[in-house]
Write a protein that holds these residues in place. Structure first.
Motif, PDB file in Angstrom:
ATOM      1  N   VAL A  66      10.542   7.084 -41.266  1.00 46.60           N
ATOM      2  CA  VAL A  66       9.153   7.578 -42.065  1.00 46.60           C
ATOM      3  C   VAL A  66       9.623   8.897 -42.659  1.00 46.60           C
ATOM      4  O   VAL A  66      10.215   9.803 -41.710  1.00 46.60           O
ATOM      5  CB  VAL A  66       8.045   7.711 -40.877  1.00 46.60           C
ATOM      6  CG1 VAL A  66       6.935   8.510 -41.453  1.00 46.60           C
ATOM      7  CG2 VAL A  66       7.510   6.529 -40.543  1.00 46.60           C
ATOM      8  N   PRO A  67       9.526   9.415 -43.711  1.00 46.93           N
ATOM      9  CA  PRO A  67      10.033  10.691 -44.226  1.00 46.93           C
ATOM     10  C   PRO A  67       9.068  11.816 -43.718  1.00 46.93           C
ATOM     11  O   PRO A  67       8.104  11.715 -43.134  1.00 46.93           O
ATOM     12  CB  PRO A  67       9.451  10.541 -45.896  1.00 46.93           C
ATOM     13  CG  PRO A  67       9.171   9.441 -45.927  1.00 46.93           C
ATOM     14  CD  PRO A  67       8.809   8.563 -44.926  1.00 46.93           C
ATOM     15  N   ASP A  68       9.566  13.019 -43.720  1.00 47.20           N
ATOM     16  CA  ASP A  68       8.827  14.171 -43.172  1.00 47.20           C
ATOM     17  C   ASP A  68       7.973  14.744 -44.381  1.00 47.20           C
ATOM     18  O   ASP A  68       8.280  15.244 -45.276  1.00 47.20           O
ATOM     19  CB  ASP A  68       9.765  15.367 -42.745  1.00 47.20           C
ATOM     20  CG  ASP A  68      10.765  14.847 -41.431  1.00 47.20           C
ATOM     21  OD1 ASP A  68      10.083  14.345 -40.693  1.00 47.20           O
ATOM     22  OD2 ASP A  68      11.716  15.330 -41.322  1.00 47.20           O
ATOM     23  N   ILE A 118       1.080   2.426 -37.235  1.00 50.21           N
ATOM     24  CA  ILE A 118       0.019   3.510 -37.911  1.00 50.21           C
ATOM     25  C   ILE A 118      -0.250   4.623 -36.880  1.00 50.21           C
ATOM     26  O   ILE A 118      -0.350   5.776 -37.520  1.00 50.21           O
ATOM     27  CB  ILE A 118      -1.241   2.556 -38.030  1.00 50.21           C
ATOM     28  CG1 ILE A 118      -0.943   1.718 -39.253  1.00 50.21           C
ATOM     29  CG2 ILE A 118      -2.461   3.581 -38.329  1.00 50.21           C
ATOM     30  CD1 ILE A 118      -1.904   0.544 -39.348  1.00 50.21           C
ATOM     31  N   ARG A 119      -0.401   4.268 -35.677  1.00 47.83           N
ATOM     32  CA  ARG A 119      -0.708   5.236 -34.385  1.00 47.83           C
ATOM     33  C   ARG A 119       0.459   6.390 -34.391  1.00 47.83           C
ATOM     34  O   ARG A 119       0.287   7.513 -34.649  1.00 47.83           O
ATOM     35  CB  ARG A 119      -0.960   4.606 -33.191  1.00 47.83           C
ATOM     36  CG  ARG A 119      -1.550   5.823 -32.124  1.00 47.83           C
ATOM     37  CD  ARG A 119      -1.260   4.987 -30.766  1.00 47.83           C
ATOM     38  NE  ARG A 119      -2.033   3.790 -30.601  1.00 47.83           N
ATOM     39  CZ  ARG A 119      -3.390   3.756 -30.579  1.00 47.83           C
ATOM     40  NH1 ARG A 119      -4.139   4.619 -30.437  1.00 47.83           N
ATOM     41  NH2 ARG A 119      -3.848   2.303 -30.779  1.00 47.83           N
ATOM     42  N   GLN A 120       1.734   5.954 -34.238  1.00 52.86           N
ATOM     43  CA  GLN A 120       2.741   6.912 -33.850  1.00 52.86           C
ATOM     44  C   GLN A 120       3.199   7.820 -35.172  1.00 52.86           C
ATOM     45  O   GLN A 120       3.671   9.001 -35.047  1.00 52.86           O
ATOM     46  CB  GLN A 120       3.732   6.313 -33.285  1.00 52.86           C
ATOM     47  CG  GLN A 120       3.420   5.504 -31.800  1.00 52.86           C
ATOM     48  CD  GLN A 120       4.807   5.172 -31.013  1.00 52.86           C
ATOM     49  OE1 GLN A 120       5.828   5.854 -31.036  1.00 52.86           O
ATOM     50  NE2 GLN A 120       4.511   4.054 -30.593  1.00 52.86           N
ATOM     51  N   ALA A 121       3.091   6.878 -36.281  1.00 48.71           N
ATOM     52  CA  ALA A 121       3.411   7.707 -37.531  1.00 48.71           C
ATOM     53  C   ALA A 121       2.307   8.294 -38.245  1.00 48.71           C
ATOM     54  O   ALA A 121       2.464   9.135 -39.375  1.00 48.71           O
ATOM     55  CB  ALA A 121       3.967   6.559 -38.556  1.00 48.71           C
ATOM     56  N   LYS A 122       1.210   8.302 -37.512  1.00 50.40           N
ATOM     57  CA  LYS A 122      -0.113   8.736 -38.154  1.00 50.40           C
ATOM     58  C   LYS A 122      -0.218   8.818 -39.507  1.00 50.40           C
ATOM     59  O   LYS A 122      -0.432   9.427 -40.312  1.00 50.40           O
ATOM     60  CB  LYS A 122       0.049  10.597 -37.922  1.00 50.40           C
ATOM     61  CG  LYS A 122       0.109  10.756 -36.464  1.00 50.40           C
ATOM     62  CD  LYS A 122       0.175  12.660 -36.226  1.00 50.40           C
ATOM     63  CE  LYS A 122       0.070  12.890 -34.713  1.00 50.40           C
ATOM     64  NZ  LYS A 122       1.038  12.297 -34.034  1.00 50.40           N
ATOM     65  N   ILE A 123      -0.298   7.406 -39.876  1.00 49.16           N
ATOM     66  CA  ILE A 123      -0.538   6.761 -41.393  1.00 49.16           C
ATOM     67  C   ILE A 123      -1.933   6.682 -41.338  1.00 49.16           C
ATOM     68  O   ILE A 123      -2.726   5.917 -41.005  1.00 49.16           O
ATOM     69  CB  ILE A 123       0.232   5.516 -41.519  1.00 49.16           C
ATOM     70  CG1 ILE A 123       1.711   5.648 -41.195  1.00 49.16           C
ATOM     71  CG2 ILE A 123      -0.191   5.076 -42.929  1.00 49.16           C
ATOM     72  CD1 ILE A 123       2.286   4.244 -41.145  1.00 49.16           C
TER      73      ILE A 123
END
Length: 275
Positions: A66-68, A118-123
């Protein structure tokens, strides 16, 4: 003289050793073998093949890709004009550097790792669900809702609405909205018509069922590939990316995030801007 020569001859023969010119050489301990000029050299062993490392695409791998993103700007809600019909938009009319991720249907595939991604990457995601899929798999979609997703309307039977009567379209839209409100405690305020097919009756029925906006899309994502709707191949501020609950949804989410990042944008929640 003859007698003296005869007496000396046998002594000379007896004392003389073998002629060194004709003596055979002593055999060596390990005789060398000289290859024939026409003989081919022995072939060398083939090089060992290069073994490529196998990528294990588990949840941790996806999270590592996942990009910053920079922090999303404070959302500026879009003014939706008062009307007897819902507005129809391909994209959100905003100049803020954000784009929106939407996922449709819900009946085909529901991998559990999607929830944690979705949860951990806060998508930020908006789910346009068919009410039967939401009814059958309520716990799954509630988990995505708990992870930050918002659930919106995509009809009951996923049939094309364009050209159908008002009563037919209202039944499809309101019936689904009623069920989704019952399941999740919130009435949908956004609507996506199946296949994007709609007419003026669709917009009127959607409004009468509680939707303020009807959405199409500006990019689609499938099997990890973003398909742009314009030749520019860039995600623009306010664009809406569409994907589905299919087996490759993890790849689709990651591809969408990377496309948004390459375009200098940040993912944002659709409902923070409209609805």
């Amino acid at each position: 003289m003859l007698l003296l020569g005869a007496l000396l001859a046998p002594a000379a023969c007896k004392s003389a050793g073998p002629d060194p010119i004709f003596a055979e050489p002593e055999p060596s301990a390990s005789p060398s073998v000289t290859a024939s000029p026409s003989a081919s050299p022995s072939p060398s062993a083939p090089p060992s093949p290069t073994v490529k490392p196998v990528t294990v695409k588990n949840l941790q791998w996806y999270l590592s890709q996942v990009p910053d993103f920079p922090a999303a700007p404070a959302p500026q809600r879009v003014n939706v004009p008062e009307s007897s019909s819902a507005v129809f938009w391909f994209r959100v009319p905003t100049n803020q550097k954000v784009a929106f991720i939407t996922i449709d249907d819900g009946a085909l595939s529901r991998k559990p790792e999607v929830i944690e991604f979705i949860r951990q990457a806060k998508i930020p995601v908006t789910l346009f669900l068919n009410s039967p899929a939401a009814t059958q798999h309520t716990a799954y979609f509630k988990a995505i809702e708990d992870a930050g997703g918002v659930i919106e309307n995509h009809t009951i039977t996923h049939t094309s609405l364009k050209g159908k009567s008002y009563d037919f379209q209202k039944k499809e839209i309101c019936g689904s909205a009623d069920k989704l409100e019952q399941l999740f405690g919130r009435r949908p305020t956004l609507f996506r018509p199946p296949f994007g097919e709609r007419d003026a009756t669709t917009l009127k029925a959607a409004h009468d069922c509680g939707a303020v906006a009807v959405f199409y899309w500006t990019q689609t994502v499938d099997k990890g590939k973003v398909r742009y709707q314009t030749a520019a191949k860039v995600v623009k501020p306010g664009d809406v990316l569409l994907m589905h609950f299919r087996p490759a949804l993890m790849d689709d989410l990651l591809a969408a995030l990377k496309a948004i990042h390459r375009s200098g944008l940040t993912p944002a929640l659709l409902e923070d801007y409209v609805g």
